[in-house]
Enzyme design. Structure first.
Site, short mmCIF file in Angstrom:
data_model
loop_
_atom_site.label_atom_id
_atom_site.label_comp_id
_atom_site.label_asym_id
_atom_site.label_seq_id
_atom_site.Cartn_x
_atom_site.Cartn_y
_atom_site.Cartn_z
N GLY A 73 0.78 -1.23 0.00
CA GLY A 73 0.00 0.00 0.00
C GLY A 73 0.81 1.28 0.00
O GLY A 73 0.24 2.37 -0.12
N TYR A 74 2.11 1.19 0.13
CA TYR A 74 2.94 2.40 0.14
C TYR A 74 2.99 3.00 -1.26
O TYR A 74 3.51 2.37 -2.20
CB TYR A 74 4.36 2.10 0.61
CG TYR A 74 4.49 1.74 2.08
CD1 TYR A 74 3.43 1.82 2.96
CD2 TYR A 74 5.72 1.32 2.59
CE1 TYR A 74 3.56 1.50 4.30
CE2 TYR A 74 5.88 1.00 3.94
CZ TYR A 74 4.78 1.08 4.78
OH TYR A 74 4.93 0.75 6.11
#
Length: 343
Positions: free
Chosen positions: A61-62
């Site tokens: 998700g970064y």
């Protein structure tokens, strides 16, 4: 660089790990952290390897996966020199199955991370959060299958409560499945909740702490001072990023920073170095994830190792950062004869 055993495993990790939340900078939340491109990320990886820091932590998700992609390019040609840690579980798409720790989503998440990282295995794969909608048995069976397939070496979790973690460990033991050896948890001088239940559990069950945001979401950088404005370059300047981090009372921060300032002056070290060194002396801590927008920040954080605070200095920092524990922990601490503090 010292190395420590990761929980109840035979795997050793460096005491410092570079977090890649600053890679990519896509979206307001991650832009407030940093925006390293491939060239800068490669330079940071070079500096880490020169210092003996071989572990790099990311998540699918970064920056929408960009952080994993950039890390993969930065380590290209030297995969055998590094330890890759990444995470999944959070939403990765609009569909009903694009989130969580179901068999469906975890397999897709791991395959996606492998592709973005440019590798065929992940050294440490962690669930980014607890999924109360998926049976623990399904989660651990899926992770065990991925370990047996050689796609994951070790498994961990992140942001679990005590009962989440203990139930998971019990299920692993009951069915002979891969066991969490790491818990990636928030822990800092201004965020000591980890000590209340998760630390005693980790000591008892031999689960290594992988510490995230060790500088209190940017508040222990040495740039936050009573009566002074926020620094121009800080994630705290973004409301989205500030609200996404752990809440903390400003006066509490100033009290801890005052103690850090005093000890930094005594030791000749920076405020972040003192704050990180304090963590490295805490029970269960296997590795501390440091973040860096640039080379200067990275080199300063690397200065947290190779020396140690004195017992007296640790006690002063403990005193400055202590808070009243919630029930039942304050009651248990009153019965120290049978409930001693973790050591």
């Amino acid at each position: 660089m010292d190395y420590r055993q990761l929980g109840a495993s035979g795997f050793k990790v460096p005491v410092l790990c570079l977090g890649t939340g600053t890679f990519g900078g896509r979206g307001e939340f991650f832009k407030a952290w940093g925006g390293s491109d491939v060239a800068e990320a490669t330079r940071l990886v070079d500096i880490c390897l020169e210092a003996g820091l071989t572990m790099f932590d990311s998540a699918d998700g970064y920056s929408g996966g960009a952080a994993e992609e950039i890390l993969g390019q930065a380590i290209r040609g030297r995969r055998d020199q590094v330890i890759i840690s990444t995470k999944g579980t959070f939403r990765a798409g609009p569909g009903p199955n694009d989130v969580g720790s179901s068999r469906f989503h975890l397999i897709r998440a791991v395959e996606g991370s492998l592709r973005r990282l440019g590798t065929d295995y992940i050294d440490l794969y962690q669930l980014h959060g607890f999924d109360a909608m998926t049976p623990v048995e399904e989660v651990l069976q899926t992770l065990d299958d991925l370990v047996r397939a050689g796609k994951i070496r070790y498994i961990g979790c992140s942001n679990f409560s005590g009962w989440h973690l203990m139930k998971s460990l019990a299920v692993s033991e009951r069915y002979g499945l891969a066991r969490y050896v790491a818990h990636q948890a928030y822990y800092s001088l201004i965020g000591r909740d980890y000590e209340w239940e998760l630390m005693p559990l980790a000591l008892d069950q031999k689960v290594g702490a992988v510490v995230w945001s060790p500088l209190g979401w940017g508040r222990l950088t040495g740039k936050i001072r009573r009566g002074a404005p926020l620094p121009e370059v800080s994630r705290l300047q973004s409301k989205v990023a500030a609200d996404g981090g752990p809440p903390v009372d400003a006066e509490y921060v100033y009290r801890v920073v005052d103690a850090l300032d005093a000890i930094a002056a005594e030791t000749g070290k920076s405020v972040p170095q003192v704050a990180l060194n304090w963590l490295l002396q805490r029970p269960t801590v296997a590795t501390v994830i440091i973040g860096a927008r640039n080379e200067t920040q990275l080199r300063d954080n690397l200065g947290a190792v190779g020396w140690a605070l004195t017992a007296e200095q640790v006690a002063r920092l403990d005193a400055a950062s202590t808070v009243t524990l919630p029930y039942p922990y304050w009651h248990q601490r009153g019965f120290t004869e049978r409930n001693p503090a973790p050591v």
